[in-house]
Motif scaffolding. Sequence first.
Motif, short mmCIF file in Angstrom:
data_model
loop_
_atom_site.label_atom_id
_atom_site.label_comp_id
_atom_site.label_asym_id
_atom_site.label_seq_id
_atom_site.Cartn_x
_atom_site.Cartn_y
_atom_site.Cartn_z
N ALA A 235 36.10 29.72 30.01
CA ALA A 235 35.30 28.89 30.82
C ALA A 235 34.92 29.75 32.31
CB ALA A 235 36.52 27.87 31.61
N LEU A 236 34.68 30.65 33.08
CA LEU A 236 34.58 31.50 33.69
C LEU A 236 34.35 30.70 35.14
CD1 LEU A 236 32.55 33.79 31.78
CD2 LEU A 236 34.78 34.07 32.15
N ARG A 237 34.59 31.98 36.30
CA ARG A 237 33.30 32.02 38.04
C ARG A 237 33.14 32.72 38.51
NH1 ARG A 237 38.46 27.95 38.40
NH2 ARG A 237 38.12 26.23 39.53
N VAL A 238 32.11 32.04 38.03
CA VAL A 238 30.72 32.85 39.13
C VAL A 238 31.03 33.30 40.45
CG1 VAL A 238 28.56 34.30 38.90
CG2 VAL A 238 29.12 32.84 37.06
N GLU A 239 31.09 34.10 41.29
CA GLU A 239 31.38 34.41 42.38
C GLU A 239 30.50 34.74 43.54
OE1 GLU A 239 35.89 34.71 44.48
OE2 GLU A 239 34.74 36.65 44.98
N VAL B 85 31.37 28.14 34.96
CA VAL B 85 30.36 28.05 33.77
C VAL B 85 31.50 28.04 32.39
CG1 VAL B 85 29.23 29.70 32.37
CG2 VAL B 85 28.54 29.69 35.17
N ASP B 86 31.14 27.05 31.75
CA ASP B 86 32.39 26.94 30.00
C ASP B 86 31.17 27.32 29.14
OD1 ASP B 86 33.72 26.46 28.44
OD2 ASP B 86 34.79 25.08 29.00
N LEU B 87 31.34 29.01 29.24
CA LEU B 87 30.89 29.14 28.01
C LEU B 87 30.91 27.89 26.66
CD1 LEU B 87 29.83 32.60 28.54
CD2 LEU B 87 28.46 31.24 29.24
N ALA B 88 31.78 27.84 25.90
CA ALA B 88 32.31 27.31 24.89
C ALA B 88 31.71 25.88 25.04
CB ALA B 88 33.97 26.74 24.97
N ARG B 89 30.77 25.32 26.20
CA ARG B 89 30.88 24.03 26.41
C ARG B 89 28.81 23.93 26.39
NH1 ARG B 89 33.32 20.52 30.51
NH2 ARG B 89 32.04 18.87 29.73
N VAL C 258 32.65 38.07 38.22
CA VAL C 258 32.27 36.73 37.22
C VAL C 258 33.66 37.00 36.84
CG1 VAL C 258 32.03 36.12 34.81
CG2 VAL C 258 30.60 36.97 36.10
N LEU C 259 35.38 36.14 37.29
CA LEU C 259 36.24 35.72 37.49
C LEU C 259 36.58 34.62 35.41
CD1 LEU C 259 37.62 35.14 40.64
CD2 LEU C 259 37.52 37.56 39.94
N ASP C 260 37.74 35.06 34.86
CA ASP C 260 38.40 34.11 34.20
C ASP C 260 39.29 33.19 34.39
OD1 ASP C 260 40.86 33.30 32.61
OD2 ASP C 260 40.18 34.56 31.45
N ALA C 261 39.00 32.04 35.11
CA ALA C 261 38.88 30.93 35.05
C ALA C 261 40.58 30.48 35.74
CB ALA C 261 37.81 29.72 35.46
N GLN C 262 41.17 30.69 34.26
CA GLN C 262 42.27 30.55 34.02
C GLN C 262 43.57 32.04 34.49
OE1 GLN C 262 43.32 27.62 32.97
NE2 GLN C 262 41.72 27.06 32.74
N GLN C 263 43.15 32.62 35.07
CA GLN C 263 44.15 33.61 35.08
C GLN C 263 43.51 34.47 36.11
OE1 GLN C 263 46.79 34.88 32.85
NE2 GLN C 263 45.47 33.53 31.45
N GLY C 264 42.11 33.78 36.71
CA GLY C 264 41.85 34.83 37.80
C GLY C 264 41.66 36.17 37.63
N THR C 265 41.37 37.05 36.79
CA THR C 265 41.16 38.24 36.14
C THR C 265 39.76 38.75 36.75
OG1 THR C 265 41.05 37.43 34.03
CG2 THR C 265 43.05 38.89 34.76
N GLU C 266 39.28 39.26 37.13
CA GLU C 266 37.40 39.95 37.28
C GLU C 266 37.53 40.79 36.19
OE1 GLU C 266 35.93 41.67 40.61
OE2 GLU C 266 35.24 43.91 39.47
N VAL C 267 36.13 39.91 35.27
CA VAL C 267 35.56 40.49 34.50
C VAL C 267 34.50 41.24 34.74
CG1 VAL C 267 34.27 39.39 31.69
CG2 VAL C 267 36.98 38.30 33.60
N ALA C 268 33.99 41.34 35.65
CA ALA C 268 32.30 41.41 35.73
C ALA C 268 32.76 41.38 36.96
CB ALA C 268 31.49 41.25 35.46
N ARG C 269 31.11 42.95 37.88
CA ARG C 269 31.03 42.96 39.58
C ARG C 269 29.85 43.47 39.38
NH1 ARG C 269 33.75 42.51 44.84
NH2 ARG C 269 32.51 43.74 46.02
N PHE C 270 29.25 42.97 40.19
CA PHE C 270 27.47 43.49 40.85
C PHE C 270 27.67 43.39 42.28
CE2 PHE C 270 22.49 43.29 40.98
CZ PHE C 270 22.62 44.61 40.41
N ASP C 271 26.82 45.18 42.42
CA ASP C 271 26.50 45.04 43.90
C ASP C 271 25.60 45.14 44.46
OD1 ASP C 271 30.01 44.43 46.01
OD2 ASP C 271 29.99 45.57 43.61
#
Length: 463
Positions: free
Chosen positions: A15-19, A80-84, A113-126
Amino acid sequence: MSMPKGSNLQVPATALRVELGWRSGPGAPDADASALLLVSGRVRNDGDFVFYNQPTHSSGAVRHEGKRDMGGQVTDTLFVDLARVEAAIETVVLAASADGGTFGQVPGLYIRVLDAQQGTEVARFDPAATVETAFVLGEFYRRQGGWKFRAVGQGYSSGLEGLATDYGITVDEPQHITPPPSPTARIDWPHAPAGPPVTASAPPAPPVTMPPPPAPPVTLPPSPVTAAPPTGPYGAPPSPLPAAPTAPPAPVRLSKVTLTKQAPSVSLAKQGGTSGVMRVNLNWQVRKQFSGWGGKRGRAVAMHADLDLDLCALYELSDGSKGVVQALGNAFGSLFQPPFIHLDGDDRTGAVETGENLTVNLDHKQSFRRILIFVTIYEGARSFADLHATVTLQPQHGAPVEFFLDECTVPSTVCALALITNTGGDLVVQREARYLVPERGISPQRTIDYAYGWGMNWTPGRK
C-alpha cells in the motif's frame, strides 16, 4: 532527493500513497491528481480512470483521497495498493491537471511516493513545467514479478481531456472551445435562451418528401444451398432482425466547481444540477499521524473506533416547517417525502469506506427554502484541530461542487459546511466553512441553530 526524468526504481508491492504537492499563492492555479490503469497502454473502459469525479477503482486498488492545505502547502493524494491491482493491469499512470492556468504557474510542483503504513518516502520527482495544463508525472509498472516507479514528466497542453482521451477515456464534454456549427448543420442540443422561461411550442414540421415508388421485384440468382430460403413480398429473402443496440457507457465528466473565499457561491442550475439527487460527502484527513489513526473517504476515523463525526442538515421548507436530519435520535429523514433529505446511515466503526452520505432530492427543489449542512463531533475528540476536509456536493446531473475547510484554530465541535438557499426557484450553494464554539451546557446543534436563526426547540438525545 528528486529523481531525474526517465529514471526508475524498485518499489514495494504494498500500500502506497502518491502525493501531488505544490505551494498555493496569488495567481497559482489549483491542481488535481488522477490515475489510469492500463492494459497494453490503454484503459479497458472508463472505470479504469480514477480522479475527483470517480474517486475509487472497482478493484479497490486505487482511490482518490482528496486535498489538504497546511499553511499554503497543498497536497492532493492517491492511495495505491499494488498488491490489489488486477493481474491484467500492466501500468498505473500517475497524472495531474491544472485548473485555471498552466503548471508553469504552479510553484513547487512535485510528486512523491510514500509507504502508506510507515509514512516514509519511497520516491520523489520534481518536474520542470512551462505551458503544460496536464502532466503524466510518473507510473508504476510491472517488471520481473515486482513493481517499479518511473519518473515520466510528459506534458500536455490540452488539459485533462487531452491526456484522458490519449489513453482511451470517453470524455463527456470538451474542455476547449468548439467552433460554432455551419448554418446548415443541425444542432441536436440547443442551449436554453437567457431570460425568463417561455412556454415551448412544437417546432414547425419539416416539409414532407414523398418516398420514391417501390422498385420492381428483384429476381435473385439460385442459392447454393439445397433448401431455398422463404422470400419476402418483393421476392427478396427477408433480412434477419438486427440485434438490439447496446447503450454505450456514460462518458466521463471532467468539469467541476471549486468554491473559495473570493468566489464562495454557485448556482446549481447553471451547473446543470436541476434534477435527480445530490450527494454530500466529506473527505477527512488527519494532519498529525498519531499511532492508530487513519483516514477514509467520507470522514476521519480512529482505527480504534473512538472518533465519531456526524454529518447533519438543518432544513426549512417552503411551507414553513423546520427540522434536522441527523443520526442523533435516528432522525435520518426521507428522500421521497418531506423533508426530501436523507442520511444514508451512521457509520460509527470506520468500517464503511464511503463514510456517511447525505442525499438531497433535487426533484423537489421547490419544496426547499434553505438547507444548512453541518458536521459535529459526537465523541472521540475535543475539536476539529488537526482534521482537514474537502467538502463535495455531487449533483446527479451536474458538475460537482467542492471546497476546502480552513484549519481549525479554536476548540470547535461543530462546523457549518454549506448553506443551500432557494433563490427564485434556483438552489444556490454558499461555502460557509465556519467553526463554532458552543458555550458551556449548549449542544452543537443548538449552537448552529442560534448562529443561523433557525429558531427550533431542542431536547437532549442519544443514538
